[in-house]
Each structure stands twice: as structure tokens, then as C-alpha cells.
Design a protein around this motif. Structure first.
Motif, PDB file in Angstrom:
ATOM      1  N   TYR A 118      41.899  38.272  23.818  1.00  0.00           N
ATOM      2  CA  TYR A 118      41.333  37.916  25.118  1.00  0.00           C
ATOM      3  C   TYR A 118      40.803  36.488  25.121  1.00  0.00           C
ATOM      4  O   TYR A 118      40.851  35.805  26.155  1.00  0.00           O
ATOM      5  N   ILE A 119      40.315  36.021  23.980  1.00  0.00           N
ATOM      6  CA  ILE A 119      39.865  34.628  23.894  1.00  0.00           C
ATOM      7  C   ILE A 119      41.028  33.689  24.164  1.00  0.00           C
ATOM      8  O   ILE A 119      40.901  32.700  24.908  1.00  0.00           O
ATOM      9  N   THR A 120      42.190  34.007  23.604  1.00  0.00           N
ATOM     10  CA  THR A 120      43.338  33.096  23.724  1.00  0.00           C
ATOM     11  C   THR A 120      44.059  33.227  25.066  1.00  0.00           C
ATOM     12  O   THR A 120      45.011  32.479  25.320  1.00  0.00           O
TER      13      THR A 120
ATOM     14  N   ILE B 245      28.575  36.696  22.682  1.00  0.00           N
ATOM     15  CA  ILE B 245      28.365  36.470  24.106  1.00  0.00           C
ATOM     16  C   ILE B 245      29.617  36.843  24.893  1.00  0.00           C
ATOM     17  O   ILE B 245      29.551  37.530  25.928  1.00  0.00           O
ATOM     18  N   VAL B 246      30.775  36.408  24.403  1.00  0.00           N
ATOM     19  CA  VAL B 246      32.044  36.709  25.070  1.00  0.00           C
ATOM     20  C   VAL B 246      32.263  38.213  25.156  1.00  0.00           C
ATOM     21  O   VAL B 246      32.596  38.757  26.222  1.00  0.00           O
ATOM     22  N   GLN B 247      32.079  38.907  24.042  1.00  0.00           N
ATOM     23  CA  GLN B 247      32.304  40.345  24.044  1.00  0.00           C
ATOM     24  C   GLN B 247      31.293  41.053  24.940  1.00  0.00           C
ATOM     25  O   GLN B 247      31.623  42.049  25.594  1.00  0.00           O
ATOM     26  N   GLY B 248      30.066  40.539  24.975  1.00  0.00           N
ATOM     27  CA  GLY B 248      29.069  41.120  25.878  1.00  0.00           C
ATOM     28  C   GLY B 248      29.528  41.060  27.320  1.00  0.00           C
ATOM     29  O   GLY B 248      29.389  42.030  28.080  1.00  0.00           O
ATOM     30  N   THR B 249      30.111  39.941  27.708  1.00  0.00           N
ATOM     31  CA  THR B 249      30.588  39.806  29.081  1.00  0.00           C
ATOM     32  C   THR B 249      31.800  40.690  29.339  1.00  0.00           C
ATOM     33  O   THR B 249      31.924  41.294  30.413  1.00  0.00           O
ATOM     34  N   ILE B 250      32.697  40.798  28.366  1.00  0.00           N
ATOM     35  CA  ILE B 250      33.853  41.698  28.515  1.00  0.00           C
ATOM     36  C   ILE B 250      33.374  43.130  28.731  1.00  0.00           C
ATOM     37  O   ILE B 250      33.846  43.830  29.647  1.00  0.00           O
ATOM     38  N   GLU B 251      32.443  43.580  27.909  1.00  0.00           N
ATOM     39  CA  GLU B 251      31.940  44.950  28.063  1.00  0.00           C
ATOM     40  C   GLU B 251      31.179  45.119  29.367  1.00  0.00           C
ATOM     41  O   GLU B 251      31.217  46.192  29.995  1.00  0.00           O
ATOM     42  N   CYS B 252      30.498  44.063  29.797  1.00  0.00           N
ATOM     43  CA  CYS B 252      29.805  44.116  31.084  1.00  0.00           C
ATOM     44  C   CYS B 252      30.790  44.297  32.233  1.00  0.00           C
ATOM     45  O   CYS B 252      30.451  44.916  33.252  1.00  0.00           O
ATOM     46  N   CYS B 253      31.991  43.764  32.097  1.00  0.00           N
ATOM     47  CA  CYS B 253      33.004  43.958  33.140  1.00  0.00           C
ATOM     48  C   CYS B 253      33.255  45.449  33.366  1.00  0.00           C
ATOM     49  O   CYS B 253      33.299  45.923  34.513  1.00  0.00           O
TER      50      CYS B 253
ATOM     51  N   ASP C 291      32.633  32.486  28.555  1.00  0.00           N
ATOM     52  CA  ASP C 291      32.549  33.954  28.591  1.00  0.00           C
ATOM     53  C   ASP C 291      33.079  34.557  29.890  1.00  0.00           C
ATOM     54  O   ASP C 291      33.806  35.556  29.869  1.00  0.00           O
ATOM     55  N   GLN C 292      32.770  33.964  31.034  1.00  0.00           N
ATOM     56  CA  GLN C 292      33.224  34.569  32.285  1.00  0.00           C
ATOM     57  C   GLN C 292      34.706  34.322  32.519  1.00  0.00           C
ATOM     58  O   GLN C 292      35.392  35.184  33.092  1.00  0.00           O
ATOM     59  N   ALA C 293      35.221  33.198  32.057  1.00  0.00           N
ATOM     60  CA  ALA C 293      36.666  32.967  32.159  1.00  0.00           C
ATOM     61  C   ALA C 293      37.429  33.966  31.297  1.00  0.00           C
ATOM     62  O   ALA C 293      38.466  34.505  31.715  1.00  0.00           O
ATOM     63  N   ILE C 294      36.917  34.229  30.105  1.00  0.00           N
ATOM     64  CA  ILE C 294      37.551  35.226  29.234  1.00  0.00           C
ATOM     65  C   ILE C 294      37.439  36.610  29.855  1.00  0.00           C
ATOM     66  O   ILE C 294      38.396  37.399  29.843  1.00  0.00           O
ATOM     67  N   GLY C 295      36.273  36.913  30.435  1.00  0.00           N
ATOM     68  CA  GLY C 295      36.094  38.195  31.112  1.00  0.00           C
ATOM     69  C   GLY C 295      37.071  38.373  32.266  1.00  0.00           C
ATOM     70  O   GLY C 295      37.634  39.461  32.465  1.00  0.00           O
ATOM     71  N   ALA C 296      37.290  37.311  33.030  1.00  0.00           N
ATOM     72  CA  ALA C 296      38.228  37.392  34.148  1.00  0.00           C
ATOM     73  C   ALA C 296      39.650  37.643  33.655  1.00  0.00           C
ATOM     74  O   ALA C 296      40.394  38.464  34.219  1.00  0.00           O
TER      75      ALA C 296
ATOM     76  N   SER D   3      44.422  40.991  32.755  1.00  0.00           N
ATOM     77  CA  SER D   3      45.417  41.475  31.791  1.00  0.00           C
ATOM     78  C   SER D   3      45.444  42.993  31.703  1.00  0.00           C
ATOM     79  O   SER D   3      46.486  43.587  31.441  1.00  0.00           O
ATOM     80  N   GLN D   4      44.278  43.619  31.929  1.00  0.00           N
ATOM     81  CA  GLN D   4      44.191  45.077  31.894  1.00  0.00           C
ATOM     82  C   GLN D   4      44.450  45.709  33.262  1.00  0.00           C
ATOM     83  O   GLN D   4      44.308  46.922  33.419  1.00  0.00           O
TER      84      GLN D   4
END
Length: 300
Positions: free
Chosen positions: A53-55, A94-102, A134-139, A144-145
């Protein structure tokens, strides 16, 4: 149930010279619980991130250099940090926190990351204390999902979300909106889908009027299925780096306006806290905690 991402790493691996602004990440959870705004079980520690997801948001070459601590001296200087393994782990958390928050927001309507809002990190650079966006990765995770087809990013930090604008400059499924102080950092702006650059000294009445007018148009035009909200409190008149003049009540009203539109249009929202650099830490923490209170008042 309201869910809030928090990891002790948000505070401790940061170099000593940057500890004061980072102290808020420790104090916000304490104040929220002390005031009875949330219960202790609202907080969760993020799991390990899937690098895939980072990439999606960042170029693989940039991520590999960052992960292996191979950024050049110039690239490191641009981030404002001294690069270390712990600092990279902090960004990953931080990135994973935002992904899980999604996912929590999709279930409960809203979810918070105590940190995040790292909007100066572009597709192949880190900048301004931001290494991964983090929010760009979350988006990108949501797209993607196939959990959302149209996303609106509302960036109300005092600084333009230049990294976010760069990452989504060719992505029609994500609409980027940044309302910021025009003459403030970054001095080389990228192009969001909608940029509103405010003059120095704008206060509550003018700011809130401009915001409400534009949110009304954006929610009707974009018709988002998911919203990311970057709720920086460096818009306060007490902020050392902000150059705008919002009061604490005005800043809370700003948050209430955003959450009211999310409620009215039935759109889940993930919130990252963004910047805050007032002289007194109490002003920073109070304003951030008000964002949580505004969300609970409007969405719970």
C-alpha cells in the motif's frame, strides 16, 4: 464505537529538538480520557503495514531508499529530521494507523489517528517533517480494495498539502482540496484540484464563510463516498508558524462544519491531526481535543 489510532512510537523516536511539538501526541489521549470525551478502550495500536500500500502512493525507489536509510544528505535535510530506523518505524505505524482507521470509519462513520496528516510527503520525496503520506496511502488502500470509488481529501492545515496534490495529480477518483495560508510553507506549491490560498491574518468569520461556501459546492460536485480530513490546528492565532488568526472556538467551529457536511451527505471520514505549533502546549492540545468533541457532537 469511536476508534483512535495511537502508538507510543508517535512520540519517542523523534529527536530531542523536535520533542515539544511532538509532545501533543502523548498529551491528547491523556486529556481525552481525563475529560471523559472517550474511554481508554477507544485507542488501538496499529498492526504491521503491508508495504504494497505504501508503494501505491510512493515510488518504489523512494520507499526502498527510505526503508534502508539510504536517502541522500540533501533528501534528509528536506525532511527536517535526522533519519533513523525508529523514525521510519514511526512513519510506518502512522500509515498503518490511518489504513486501519479507514476500515473503522467505514463501519462506524468516523475514526481518528492521533498523528498523521503528513501531507508534505510526495510521490518520491519527504519534506517538512513528513516521510510517508498517511492519508494518500489510505486513499490508495480504499481504491485498491474497492471500498470507495470517489474520495475527497479536505486539508485544512495552515500549510498547503503539496505532497498530496503531487500524488493525486493524475488520479480522477481522488479530489484534493487544500485551504491554507498562501505565503506560508511550502514556498513551491503543487496544484491541488482546488487550492484556496488565504492572505495572512484571516480570522474566524472570513475563514469559516469561505470554508462553508466551498464545502457546500464540493460535496455536491464531487459526491464523495469517503472523506479524509486533515485537521491541523496551526491555523490558530497563537501558532508560531501559522500566520492565520483563528480563535480556539473558531477552530472548533471549522471542525463542526466539516463533520456536519459528512453527516448530511452520509459520508464516512478518517481524521488525521496535522500541525500545531502554538507557544503553549495547552493551546495545541485543547484545539486538537476540540476536534474529537466536534466529531462526537456531530456524528455520534
Amino acid at each position: 464505537m469511536l476508534k483512535i489510532a495511537f502508538d507510543p512510537l508517535y512520540v519517542h523516536p523523534v529527536p530531542v529538538g523536535h520533542r515539544f511539538p511532538m509532545l501533543k501526541y502523548e498529551l491528547i489521549p491523556e486529556q481525552l480520557v481525563y475529560e471523559g470525551t472517550v474511554l481508554p478502550n477507544a485507542f488501538f495500536r496499529p498492526h504491521e503495514v503491508d508495504e504494497h500500500y505504501i508503494t501505491l502512493a510512493h515510488q518504489i525507489t523512494y520507499w526502498e531508499k527510505l526503508k534502508n536509510l539510504n536517502l541522500s544528505t540533501k533528501e534528509i535535510r528536506r525532511t527536517g529530521f535526522s533519519l533513523s530506523k525508529l523514525l521510519v518505524y514511526r512513519e510506518i505505524s502512522i500509515v498503518q494507523g490511518t489504513i486501519e482507521c479507514c476500515d473503522h470509519a467505514l463501519q462506524d462513520g468516523i475514526a481518528f489517528n492521533i498523528a498523521g496528516g503528513t501531507h508534505h510527503a510526495g510521490s518520491n520525496w519527504g519534506e517538512g517533517f513528513c516521510l510517508l503520506n498517511d492519508q494518500a496511502i489510505g486513499a490508495h488502500y480504499l481504491l485498491s480494495q474497492k471500498k470507495a470509488k470517489k474520495i475527497l481529501i479536505i486539508d485544512l492545515d495552515v500549510h498547503q498539502g503539496n505532497g498530496t496534490a503531487d500524488i493525486f495529480k493524475s488520479e480522477q477518483r481522488v479530489f484534493t482540496f487544500s485551504m491554507h495560508c498562501q505565503r506560508n510553507f511550502p514556498f513551491r506549491k503543487e496544484h491541488s484540484d482546488l487550492d484556496i490560498g488565504l492572505p495572512e491574518g484571516v480570522g474566524d468569520e472570513e475563514y469559516l464563510g469561505i470554508l462553508e461556501k466551498n464545502l457546500e459546492a464540493l460535496f455536491n460536485q464531487v459526491k464523495p463516498e469517503f472523506v479524509f480530513y486533515l485537521a491541523g490546528v496551526d491555523v490558530l492565532e497563537t501558532d508560531k508558524l501559522g500566520w492565520l488568526s483563528l480563535s480556539k472556538p473558531g477552530c472548533k467551529t471549522r471542525d463542526e462544519i466539516v463533520f456536519e457536511y459528512c453527516r448530511r451527505f452520509g459520508v464516512p471520514v478518517q481524521v488525521s491531526m496535522g500541525g500545531g505549533y502554538s507557544t503553549h502546549i495547552k493551546d495545541i492540545v485543547d484545539a486538537h481535543c476540540n476536534t474529537f468533541k466536534a466529531a462526537i457532537d456531530k456524528l455520534y
